[in-house]
Design a protein around this motif. Structure first.
Motif, PDB file in Angstrom:
ATOM      1  N   TYR A 188      -7.646   5.250   5.949  1.00  0.00           N
ATOM      2  CA  TYR A 188      -7.581   4.955   4.514  1.00  0.00           C
ATOM      3  C   TYR A 188      -8.983   4.943   3.915  1.00  0.00           C
ATOM      4  O   TYR A 188      -9.230   5.534   2.866  1.00  0.00           O
ATOM      5  CB  TYR A 188      -6.898   3.598   4.329  1.00  0.00           C
ATOM      6  N   LYS A 189      -9.920   4.277   4.606  1.00  0.00           N
ATOM      7  CA  LYS A 189     -11.268   4.178   4.050  1.00  0.00           C
ATOM      8  C   LYS A 189     -11.960   5.530   4.023  1.00  0.00           C
ATOM      9  O   LYS A 189     -12.817   5.776   3.181  1.00  0.00           O
ATOM     10  CB  LYS A 189     -12.083   3.181   4.866  1.00  0.00           C
TER      11      LYS A 189
ATOM     12  N   ASN B  82      -7.018  -1.647  -2.397  1.00  0.00           N
ATOM     13  CA  ASN B  82      -8.184  -2.118  -1.653  1.00  0.00           C
ATOM     14  C   ASN B  82      -8.060  -3.594  -1.304  1.00  0.00           C
ATOM     15  O   ASN B  82      -8.483  -4.021  -0.228  1.00  0.00           O
ATOM     16  CB  ASN B  82      -9.452  -1.882  -2.469  1.00  0.00           C
TER      17      ASN B  82
ATOM     18  N   ILE C  99      -5.824  -3.970   1.633  1.00  0.00           N
ATOM     19  CA  ILE C  99      -6.570  -3.636   2.858  1.00  0.00           C
ATOM     20  C   ILE C  99      -7.407  -4.848   3.276  1.00  0.00           C
ATOM     21  O   ILE C  99      -7.483  -5.198   4.458  1.00  0.00           O
ATOM     22  CB  ILE C  99      -7.464  -2.406   2.607  1.00  0.00           C
TER      23      ILE C  99
ATOM     24  N   GLU D 121      -1.377   9.458   3.966  1.00  0.00           N
ATOM     25  CA  GLU D 121      -1.647   8.076   4.334  1.00  0.00           C
ATOM     26  C   GLU D 121      -0.350   7.287   4.480  1.00  0.00           C
ATOM     27  O   GLU D 121      -0.219   6.432   5.353  1.00  0.00           O
ATOM     28  CB  GLU D 121      -2.541   7.403   3.296  1.00  0.00           C
ATOM     29  N   ARG D 122       0.589   7.573   3.587  1.00  0.00           N
ATOM     30  CA  ARG D 122       1.824   6.806   3.602  1.00  0.00           C
ATOM     31  C   ARG D 122       2.591   7.025   4.902  1.00  0.00           C
ATOM     32  O   ARG D 122       3.219   6.112   5.422  1.00  0.00           O
ATOM     33  CB  ARG D 122       2.690   7.215   2.409  1.00  0.00           C
TER      34      ARG D 122
ATOM     35  N   GLU E 284       0.861   4.077  -2.820  1.00  0.00           N
ATOM     36  CA  GLU E 284       0.543   5.470  -2.468  1.00  0.00           C
ATOM     37  C   GLU E 284       1.582   6.406  -3.076  1.00  0.00           C
ATOM     38  O   GLU E 284       1.256   7.413  -3.688  1.00  0.00           O
ATOM     39  CB  GLU E 284       0.562   5.672  -0.944  1.00  0.00           C
TER      40      GLU E 284
ATOM     41  N   LYS F  75     -10.381   8.318   3.415  1.00  0.00           N
ATOM     42  CA  LYS F  75      -9.734   9.236   2.476  1.00  0.00           C
ATOM     43  C   LYS F  75      -9.672   8.716   1.049  1.00  0.00           C
ATOM     44  O   LYS F  75      -9.368   9.475   0.147  1.00  0.00           O
ATOM     45  CB  LYS F  75      -8.301   9.528   2.942  1.00  0.00           C
ATOM     46  N   ILE F  76      -9.934   7.426   0.840  1.00  0.00           N
ATOM     47  CA  ILE F  76      -9.674   6.861  -0.489  1.00  0.00           C
ATOM     48  C   ILE F  76     -10.545   7.512  -1.555  1.00  0.00           C
ATOM     49  O   ILE F  76     -10.140   7.628  -2.706  1.00  0.00           O
ATOM     50  CB  ILE F  76      -9.841   5.318  -0.468  1.00  0.00           C
TER      51      ILE F  76
ATOM     52  N   ILE G 180       0.847  -1.200   0.000  1.00  0.00           N
ATOM     53  CA  ILE G 180       0.000   0.000   0.000  1.00  0.00           C
ATOM     54  C   ILE G 180       0.880   1.248   0.000  1.00  0.00           C
ATOM     55  O   ILE G 180       0.664   2.178  -0.780  1.00  0.00           O
ATOM     56  CB  ILE G 180      -0.949   0.012   1.219  1.00  0.00           C
TER      57      ILE G 180
END
Lengths: 152, 358, 371
Positions: free
Chosen positions: C184-185, C271, C274, C139-140, C117, C187-188, C113
């Motif tokens: 993550y969920k 995804n 995740i 996120e990273r 990113e 902001k994706i 991930i």
């Protein structure tokens, strides 16, 4: 195809092949002169279809060089390893870059690192090494570079 | 009430008392020149800082915050750095053109200051062909870019210059046509007359949808003309390293940089003048009481407010859009914007003749 | 008159992209033959960061050589280490504890991930949009923080050792990972709004950099590059290692064969990663994190090969052992090297701006190509 079936099929294609088992995959030893013909058949034969060359490299055994080709089939998902012994003084083998185009770059790498001459390769030049390193063969075991080499 | 026009009138009458008319004019021109250069420097600093702050805001970071309070002196410090840097000229470059190009960019930006009305009765040169003058002078900008690209003797620079040439020449057309819409409606090329014609409402409100279309086309076209993202193909830093100014350094680079920001300011000022009424406060038809309240806000505040709103819009584009490809850029102009603006100008003309606007 | 692409005619210009160029993300040199804006030939020149890691590894022991491999594909350093550890374990025939297996897979997916990113941000930057880069790093960063806490490093983790992992998980690990999944969920969707759905972006990507499925196989392309052409090549599915065969995840395939397909594969792959993490994070088995191994590792005489799926494609480690404590010959099959070889085929006839987009979708990491 299982290893035995592969063995039978390849013996049919090229009777004078030696096999080595016990490793992860079936190893096939071929003479450099036979390689080109076998490669074409491995790629085109409907029951083999080795269309994916995922690793191409060379090993320096001091007495001789060994070219190693790892083949995979994206259709049948069987793998084989082809090995060809080359003369250390004047290593040469036919190119397979027109059969598997990934071999183009990999053969150029082996050419500059081990000095293997790939016959009929369309563009055999240095890829990674800078100009002036032609024929130095830095990956050979007996390579000495007084400037850049660090002994560990 | 103290306003720019009062100050200028006061200075004018004071000078006329002391000197004869010729000397008055000479001195006034000198004052104007100094003011323009001063405005240049201040605008450059403010716009660079604003760009960085807007970018930081969009990119969830802080932006410059070390030099001075809230980083306000950052662009001043950058200017000092650029001033003391060596301005190198590459060996293979055409020395004269190479060194001359940034000054052309600068001169064009300066000349464009002339017709802009910064506040009520406060204008350097109230000429009767203000709009035409703007269109004509702003297209000289491309010469400096071509000159810089060609003289650098660098393939990246040359490609950037060629892209820029194709781009500016094409987008000039739709910028011109969208300006023409307002000229048709107001019946004058004089910027002051255009502003006065908006006393009962700005053209963007009075002119129905055709003027809104012109406004959108104008914003797109001037973004392209000033070489800003998403039309920054002349620089295209991920493709051409820095495009036409790859070889420039120090103050010569800074002049290009400054000229870019001044150009942004000028096109936004023109956009604000044509579509948003320039210094004209927000008026609605014959609501005299409302209009009168609005008049209490100084005209210069209106002008700068509108201009900086448009500048913000252009900065917003820059930090959110990816860059177009050269063929897509030209397709956009020749296939979409130009036909639309040509049709649009017909609509506007029809509207003006039949008196369909407010 | 149709002129043959690739021949030099008047009006052709040779132009060097790199080794110092913003689009190459490292020291790659592409010698382009262009006519106007149209690319006629792309000739990669490599080796600016060649350290001859293969030769270096011949004098390093089986415990030492793993750390060098982090410096190849530094964005999937963990997965590189994983491959090396697996091949050594294969030679030693060590069975590693199930806790270590799960930890390794969790870290692999977090690394994947993080790598995607970075790719996403860098690729948007190649296309001239700067903002996504910073959003991707938000996120990273939280992944890097997790890595820092457990592995002690943020980029080249060196967390895996033959026989398991180096230390046990940090006590906060599970909580931090769950926080990350929530973030993550949340902001994706911004990714889709900012880049994927952008009309300029789609116009730049669709129909650009065509790579047919046959060419992808022939050029040895792997990873998202090949999966964007509809070639099934996910090593995690085809030749499962560790616990991947017990996990429920999809191999992402797109059939567009263009830059946009490759882009979508990576976005959708995040995804899936995740999904894998969610399956494992609550059921990390208790027990040892390392199997007992000897202080000096000696692989038996023979040849060992391990294929793993990094963020960029198939990574292979080929060890030839003579029975000593150092490899006799080691070969790293890096995904970037093969993926790069397809660039010439993809780029011919397209515009200069598209080349940058294509390189972006190949996700090149130069030390991985040069080794």
């Amino acid at each position: 195809m299982t290893n035995d079936a592969l063995k039978a099929k390849i013996t049919e294609l090229l009777p004078a092949t030696g096999f080595e088992e016990g490793g992860q995959w079936l190893n096939i030893n071929v003479e450099p002169a036979d390689w080109r013909l076998l490669a074409e058949q491995l790629r085109l034969d409907a029951s083999l279809q080795f269309d994916y060359l995922f690793c191409l490299t060379c090993i320096d055994w001091k007495t001789h060089l060994t070219m190693v080709y790892h083949l995979d089939s994206t259709k049948f998902r069987h793998n084989i390893v082809i090995k060809a012994k080359l003369d250390v003084a004047k290593p040469a083998i036919e190119t397979v870059s027109d059969i598997w185009r990934t071999a183009d770059f990999h053969e150029r790498e082996v050419y500059e690192m081990f000095g293997v001459d790939f016959i009929n390769h369309p563009d055999l030049r240095l890829l990674i090494l800078p100009d002036g390193w032609e024929g130095k063969r830095p990956m050979l075991k007996n390579f000495e570079d007084p400037v850049n080499m660090i002994r560990l | 009430m103290l306003s720019f026009s009062d100050i200028s009138k006061f200075i004018d009458s004071w000078l006329r008392d002391i000197f004869n008319p010729t000397w008055t004019m000479v001195i006034e021109m000198m004052i104007a020149g100094v003011c323009v250069i001063g405005l240049f420097a201040v605008l450059g600093l403010v716009l660079v800082l604003m760009e960085r702050k807007v970018a930081a805001w969009i990119q969830i970071r802080l932006g410059p915050n070390r030099v001075g309070p809230k980083g306000m002196l950052q662009s001043l410090a950058d200017t000092v750095k650029l001033l003391v840097k060596e301005g190198m000229t590459p060996d293979g470059a055409d020395k004269f053109l190479f060194n001359f190009a940034p000054f052309i960019a600068m001169m064009v930006a300066m000349l464009l200051m002339a017709p802009i009305a910064f506040a009520k009765d406060f204008q350097l040169w109230d000429m009767n062909i203000g709009v035409l003058y703007f269109s004509a002078i702003s297209s000289i900008m491309v010469i400096s870019i071509l000159m810089a690209g060609w003289a650098s003797n660098n393939k990246y620079s040359l490609m950037g210059a060629m892209r820029s040439g194709a781009q500016i020449v094409s987008y000039e057309l739709s910028a011109g046509l969208s300006i023409l819409a307002i000229v048709v409606l107001s019946g004058s090329l004089n910027l002051n007359d255009i502003i006065l014609s908006q006393a009962d409402g700005w053209w963007i409100f009075k002119g129905h949808i055709p003027v809104i279309i012109s406004f959108i086309i104008f914003i797109i076209a001037v973004t392209a003309e000033t070489n800003r993202a998403p039309f920054d193909l002349a620089e295209a830093e991920s493709e051409l390293t820095a495009g036409f100014h790859t070889e420039y350094s120090g103050m010569k680079f800074a002049l290009f940089f400054l000229a870019e920001y001044i150009n942004v300011f000028i096109v936004c000022a023109i956009g604000a003048t044509l579509f948003l009424g320039g210094w004209m406060p927000f008026h609605i038809g014959h609501w005299d009481a409302f209009n009168h309240v609005m008049d209490y806000i100084p005209s210069s505040v209106w002008f700068f407010g509108k201009t900086f709103f448009l500048i913000f819009l252009i900065m917003w584009f820059r930090w959110t859009f990816p860059r177009l490809r050269i063929d897509q850029l030209l397709n956009l102009e020749w296939r979409f914007l130009l036909p639309i603006s040509m049709f649009n100008i017909l609509l506007v003309t029809l509207m003006a003749i039949l008196g369909w606007h407010f | 008159m149709v002129e043959e692409i690739g021949t030099t005619v008047e009006g052709d210009v040779l132009i060097n992209v790199g080794p110092q160029h913003p689009a190459t993300h490292g020291v790659l040199n592409l010698l382009l033959t262009i006519n106007g804006e149209t690319i006629k030939k792309v000739e990669p020149h490599l080796g600016f960061i060649h350290r001859s890691i293969e030769k270096m590894c011949e004098s390093l022991t089986y415990r030492q050589f793993i750390y060098v491999t982090s410096r190849m594909d530094y964005l999937s350093a963990h997965i590189n280490n994983h491959a090396c550890a697996l091949v050594v374990e294969k030679g030693l025939q060590v069975e590693i504890p199930s806790r270590a297996k799960v930890i390794r897979v969790l870290m692999d997916e977090l690394t994947r991930i993080a790598s995607h990113e970075l790719w996403w941000g860098a690729m948007a930057m190649d296309l001239g949009a700067f903002t996504p880069f910073f959003h991707a790093f938000r996120e990273r960063e939280s992944i890097n923080d997790i890595m820092e806490e457990t592995c002690g490093a943020r980029l080249t983790m060196n967390y895996i050792v033959p026989g398991g992992v180096m230390y046990d998980l940090h006590p906060d690990f599970q909580k931090r990972v769950k926080d990350f999944i929530t973030l993550y969920k949340l902001k994706i969707h911004e990714y889709d709004e900012m880049v994927t759905g952008n009309i300029i972006f789609q116009n730049r990507m669709k129909g650009v950099g065509y790579l047919s499925a046959e060419d992808a196989i022939s050029y040895g392309c792997t990873g998202p590059t090949a999966r964007g052409s509809g070639v099934s090549c996910d090593i995690r599915k085809l030749y499962p290692y560790e616990v991947y065969d017990q996990l429920d995840f999809d191999e992402i395939l797109e059939t567009g064969c263009d830059s946009f397909a490759r882009y979508m594969v990576r976005i959708r792959e995040m995804n899936q990663s995740i999904r894998i993490i969610e399956q494992l994070i609550d059921t990390i088995p208790e027990g040892d994190f390392q199997a007992k191994t000897k202080a000096v590792l000696k692989l038996p005489k023979g040849e060992f090969y391990q294929r793993v799926e990094t963020a960029r494609g198939e990574f292979g480690v080929y060890i030839v052992s003579e029975g000593g404590n150092t490899p006799y010959r080691i070969k790293f099959r890096s995904p970037g090297f093969s993926n790069l070889s397809a660039l010439d085929q993809m780029a011919r006839g397209s515009k200069l701006g598209d080349l940058v987009a294509m390189m972006g979708t190949l996700d090149l990491v130069i030390p991985d190509i040069d080794r």
